[in-house]
Motif scaffolding. Structure first.
Motif, mmCIF file in Angstrom:
data_model
loop_
_atom_site.group_PDB
_atom_site.id
_atom_site.type_symbol
_atom_site.label_atom_id
_atom_site.label_comp_id
_atom_site.label_asym_id
_atom_site.label_seq_id
_atom_site.Cartn_x
_atom_site.Cartn_y
_atom_site.Cartn_z
ATOM 1 N N THR A 75 -9.253 -7.336 -6.815
ATOM 2 C CA THR A 75 -10.704 -7.461 -6.726
ATOM 3 C C THR A 75 -11.088 -8.798 -6.105
ATOM 4 O O THR A 75 -10.237 -9.675 -5.918
ATOM 5 C CB THR A 75 -11.336 -7.350 -8.116
ATOM 6 O OG1 THR A 75 -10.957 -8.503 -8.882
ATOM 7 C CG2 THR A 75 -10.883 -6.086 -8.835
ATOM 8 N N SER A 76 -12.371 -8.960 -5.832
ATOM 9 C CA SER A 76 -12.839 -10.230 -5.272
ATOM 10 C C SER A 76 -12.626 -11.374 -6.254
ATOM 11 O O SER A 76 -12.472 -12.528 -5.850
ATOM 12 C CB SER A 76 -14.306 -10.130 -4.884
ATOM 13 O OG SER A 76 -15.085 -9.766 -6.011
ATOM 14 N N GLY A 77 -12.576 -11.048 -7.539
ATOM 15 C CA GLY A 77 -12.358 -12.062 -8.559
ATOM 16 C C GLY A 77 -10.901 -12.356 -8.834
ATOM 17 O O GLY A 77 -10.570 -13.237 -9.634
ATOM 18 N N GLY A 78 -10.003 -11.593 -8.195
ATOM 19 C CA GLY A 78 -8.570 -11.854 -8.336
ATOM 20 C C GLY A 78 -7.850 -10.973 -9.335
ATOM 21 O O GLY A 78 -6.641 -11.141 -9.544
ATOM 22 N N SER A 79 -8.539 -10.023 -9.946
ATOM 23 C CA SER A 79 -7.852 -9.097 -10.852
ATOM 24 C C SER A 79 -6.983 -8.152 -10.038
ATOM 25 O O SER A 79 -7.404 -7.668 -8.989
ATOM 26 C CB SER A 79 -8.862 -8.299 -11.672
ATOM 27 O OG SER A 79 -9.606 -9.154 -12.507
ATOM 28 N N THR A 80 -5.789 -7.899 -10.540
ATOM 29 C CA THR A 80 -4.829 -7.096 -9.784
ATOM 30 C C THR A 80 -4.379 -5.871 -10.565
ATOM 31 O O THR A 80 -4.448 -5.835 -11.801
ATOM 32 C CB THR A 80 -3.593 -7.926 -9.422
ATOM 33 O OG1 THR A 80 -2.972 -8.388 -10.629
ATOM 34 C CG2 THR A 80 -3.961 -9.120 -8.560
ATOM 35 N N ASN A 81 -3.920 -4.884 -9.836
ATOM 36 C CA ASN A 81 -3.283 -3.723 -10.442
ATOM 37 C C ASN A 81 -2.191 -3.235 -9.508
ATOM 38 O O ASN A 81 -2.289 -3.432 -8.290
ATOM 39 C CB ASN A 81 -4.288 -2.612 -10.738
ATOM 40 C CG ASN A 81 -4.926 -2.042 -9.498
ATOM 41 O OD1 ASN A 81 -5.839 -2.630 -8.938
ATOM 42 N ND2 ASN A 81 -4.428 -0.904 -9.045
ATOM 43 N N TYR A 82 -1.162 -2.628 -10.094
ATOM 44 C CA TYR A 82 -0.002 -2.203 -9.328
ATOM 45 C C TYR A 82 0.416 -0.797 -9.692
ATOM 46 O O TYR A 82 0.263 -0.356 -10.833
ATOM 47 C CB TYR A 82 1.174 -3.147 -9.596
ATOM 48 C CG TYR A 82 0.950 -4.566 -9.171
ATOM 49 C CD1 TYR A 82 0.425 -5.509 -10.054
ATOM 50 C CD2 TYR A 82 1.246 -4.973 -7.875
ATOM 51 C CE1 TYR A 82 0.203 -6.818 -9.656
ATOM 52 C CE2 TYR A 82 1.031 -6.285 -7.479
ATOM 53 C CZ TYR A 82 0.508 -7.192 -8.382
ATOM 54 O OH TYR A 82 0.292 -8.490 -7.973
ATOM 55 N N GLY A 83 0.976 -0.117 -8.706
ATOM 56 C CA GLY A 83 1.587 1.167 -8.993
ATOM 57 C C GLY A 83 2.883 0.965 -9.756
ATOM 58 O O GLY A 83 3.541 -0.073 -9.619
ATOM 59 N N ASP A 84 3.253 1.956 -10.535
ATOM 60 C CA ASP A 84 4.457 1.830 -11.358
ATOM 61 C C ASP A 84 5.702 1.583 -10.517
ATOM 62 O O ASP A 84 6.632 0.895 -10.955
ATOM 63 C CB ASP A 84 4.644 3.101 -12.196
ATOM 64 C CG ASP A 84 3.625 3.223 -13.311
ATOM 65 O OD1 ASP A 84 3.432 4.340 -13.808
ATOM 66 O OD2 ASP A 84 3.011 2.192 -13.669
ATOM 67 N N SER A 85 5.722 2.127 -9.310
ATOM 68 C CA SER A 85 6.922 2.019 -8.480
ATOM 69 C C SER A 85 7.173 0.604 -7.969
ATOM 70 O O SER A 85 8.299 0.288 -7.564
ATOM 71 C CB SER A 85 6.824 2.983 -7.292
ATOM 72 O OG SER A 85 5.703 2.671 -6.492
ATOM 73 N N VAL A 86 6.164 -0.247 -7.986
ATOM 74 C CA VAL A 86 6.331 -1.602 -7.441
ATOM 75 C C VAL A 86 6.078 -2.689 -8.474
ATOM 76 O O VAL A 86 6.290 -3.877 -8.187
ATOM 77 C CB VAL A 86 5.417 -1.839 -6.223
ATOM 78 C CG1 VAL A 86 5.636 -0.759 -5.179
ATOM 79 C CG2 VAL A 86 3.957 -1.918 -6.634
ATOM 80 N N LYS A 87 5.634 -2.299 -9.647
ATOM 81 C CA LYS A 87 5.301 -3.281 -10.685
ATOM 82 C C LYS A 87 6.499 -4.160 -11.002
ATOM 83 O O LYS A 87 7.616 -3.656 -11.187
ATOM 84 C CB LYS A 87 4.813 -2.549 -11.937
ATOM 85 C CG LYS A 87 3.952 -3.356 -12.866
ATOM 86 C CD LYS A 87 3.358 -2.470 -13.958
ATOM 87 C CE LYS A 87 2.390 -1.465 -13.395
ATOM 88 N NZ LYS A 87 1.737 -0.670 -14.476
ATOM 89 N N GLY A 88 6.281 -5.465 -11.020
ATOM 90 C CA GLY A 88 7.358 -6.405 -11.312
ATOM 91 C C GLY A 88 8.133 -6.850 -10.090
ATOM 92 O O GLY A 88 8.911 -7.807 -10.160
ATOM 93 N N ARG A 89 7.939 -6.171 -8.973
ATOM 94 C CA ARG A 89 8.659 -6.536 -7.737
ATOM 95 C C ARG A 89 7.714 -7.037 -6.656
ATOM 96 O O ARG A 89 8.091 -7.886 -5.845
ATOM 97 C CB ARG A 89 9.430 -5.326 -7.202
ATOM 98 C CG ARG A 89 10.464 -4.779 -8.159
ATOM 99 C CD ARG A 89 11.315 -3.687 -7.498
ATOM 100 N NE ARG A 89 10.531 -2.529 -7.099
ATOM 101 C CZ ARG A 89 10.466 -2.060 -5.855
ATOM 102 N NH1 ARG A 89 11.156 -2.657 -4.881
ATOM 103 N NH2 ARG A 89 9.741 -0.988 -5.582
ATOM 104 N N PHE A 90 6.502 -6.498 -6.608
ATOM 105 C CA PHE A 90 5.530 -6.860 -5.575
ATOM 106 C C PHE A 90 4.416 -7.689 -6.198
ATOM 107 O O PHE A 90 4.041 -7.476 -7.356
ATOM 108 C CB PHE A 90 4.915 -5.613 -4.953
ATOM 109 C CG PHE A 90 5.851 -4.781 -4.108
ATOM 110 C CD1 PHE A 90 7.213 -5.038 -4.073
ATOM 111 C CD2 PHE A 90 5.359 -3.743 -3.330
ATOM 112 C CE1 PHE A 90 8.071 -4.276 -3.302
ATOM 113 C CE2 PHE A 90 6.190 -2.970 -2.551
ATOM 114 C CZ PHE A 90 7.558 -3.236 -2.545
#
Length: 123
Positions: free
Chosen positions: A52-67
């Motif tokens: 988001t513009s505020g810097g909140s992030t979300n990741y897909g399960d396939s890349v979480k912890g790596r990207f």
């Protein structure tokens, strides 16, 4: 006119790293959410990371912890640090931004896409 341009793709060995960048340019008033999508051969395009513009992030399960996704609001840029790459990460990676485009009179909210950059993970 607004453009999104990705860079940083290429060939990397399994276990390696790459950093993708996306630069937005043109008549931009402000950028809301941004995200990285990818599309592997024979598969649908999928969202792998968003910010988001505020810097909140979300990741897909396939890349979480790596990207890791990040952005620089002052420069209208976004990056994706990809570590521990796997052959299944091979895909075309696309940058997406929901932004307010400055018009002659006023502004409008639109989604824009880059043309994509190819990431190939192979030995």
């Amino acid at each position: 006119q607004v453009q999104l341009v990705e860079s940083g793709g290429g060939l990397v060995q399994p276990g390696g790293s790459l950093r993708l960048s996306c630069a937005a340019s043109g008549s931009i008033f402000s950028i809301n959410a941004m995200g990285w999508y990818r599309q592997a051969p024979g598969k649908e395009r999928e969202l792998i990371a968003g910010i988001t513009s505020g810097g909140s992030t979300n990741y897909g399960d396939s890349v979480k912890g790596r990207f890791t996704i990040s952005r620089d609001n002052a420069k209208n840029t976004m990056s994706l640090q990809m570590n521990s790459l796997k052959p299944e990460d091979t895909a075309i990676y696309y940058c997406n931004a929901n932004l307010w485009e400055r018009l002659t009179f006023g502004s409008r909210s639109r989604d824009y896409w880059g043309k994509g950059t190819l990431v190939t993970v192979s030995s």
